[in-house]
Design an enzyme around this catalytic site. Structure first.
Site, PDB file in Angstrom:
ATOM      1  N   ASP A  86       0.841  -1.190   0.000  1.00  0.00           N
ATOM      2  CA  ASP A  86       0.000   0.000   0.000  1.00  0.00           C
ATOM      3  C   ASP A  86       0.879   1.243   0.000  1.00  0.00           C
ATOM      4  O   ASP A  86       1.929   1.268   0.631  1.00  0.00           O
ATOM      5  CB  ASP A  86      -0.903  -0.024   1.243  1.00  0.00           C
ATOM      6  CG  ASP A  86      -2.045   0.965   1.167  1.00  0.00           C
ATOM      7  OD1 ASP A  86      -2.330   1.487   0.066  1.00  0.00           O
ATOM      8  OD2 ASP A  86      -2.670   1.221   2.210  1.00  0.00           O
ATOM      9  N   CYS A 105      -8.329  -3.710  -3.333  1.00  0.00           N
ATOM     10  CA  CYS A 105      -7.242  -3.685  -2.372  1.00  0.00           C
ATOM     11  C   CYS A 105      -7.940  -3.819  -1.018  1.00  0.00           C
ATOM     12  O   CYS A 105      -8.847  -4.649  -0.906  1.00  0.00           O
ATOM     13  CB  CYS A 105      -6.383  -2.424  -2.532  1.00  0.00           C
ATOM     14  SG  CYS A 105      -7.297  -0.897  -2.804  1.00  0.00           S
TER      15      CYS A 105
END
Length: 167
Positions: free
Chosen positions: A70, A106
């Site tokens: 991330d 995600c």
């Protein structure tokens, strides 16, 4: 248990993406139902696993792992695998009615997943700012300033697939 954030459908030309937050084992069946409604053939997971591969594949949907950390830009290997999936999924679509869709997530569906969708739109001929605008219209809060800078400088990799040449 339910889907907290409704998945966002992004459509442009023959490209169709369903950006989602990460399903959990307890609500996976609801995400699969939503995927079936949109003719999803593939789910791309860019986060740590939070549900089993088996249930997804038993539903006739292929699961692809494209994890990268991330807050970072996708590495070249991920972009390469992503571009192959795009070509395999969208380049021989015959009609809008049968148009396949790629679901992608995600953790929250606001960073890494929208970045890969923006890359797809850029690769297939859209400029970066209109691509980000389209995604943000459908998925509020998607793509932060650092990701936007990355996308503005992104150079398409699909050689000979778009643009013109001067002779």
């Amino acid at each position: 248990m339910s889907i907290v954030n409704k998945p966002s459908l992004i459509e442009w030309k023959s490209l169709r993406f369903l950006i989602m937050d990460a399903p959990k084992e307890s609500n996976l069946h609801m995400y699969i139902k939503e995927c079936k409604r949109h003719n999803v053939m593939h789910i791309v997971r860019i986060s740590d696993p939070s549900y089993s591969r088996e249930e997804v594949e038993n539903a006739g949907i292929q699961l692809h792992e494209m994890y990268y950390p991330d807050g970072q830009s996708p590495p070249a290997e991920i972009i390469s695998v992503w571009l192959k999936l795009l070509a395999d999924t969208f380049e021989n679509v015959k009609s809008k009615e049968d148009s396949p869709c790629i679901a992608i997530h995600c953790v929250a569906g606001l960073g890494r997943a929208p970045v890969l969708v923006a890359i797809a739109l850029i690769e297939y001929g859209m400029d970066a700012i209109p691509a980000v605008t389209l995604i943000r219209e459908k998925r509020r809060g998607a793509i932060n300033a650092v990701q936007l800078n990355y996308l503005e400088s992104y150079v398409p990799k699909r050689r000979g697939k778009k643009g013109c040449c001067i002779m």
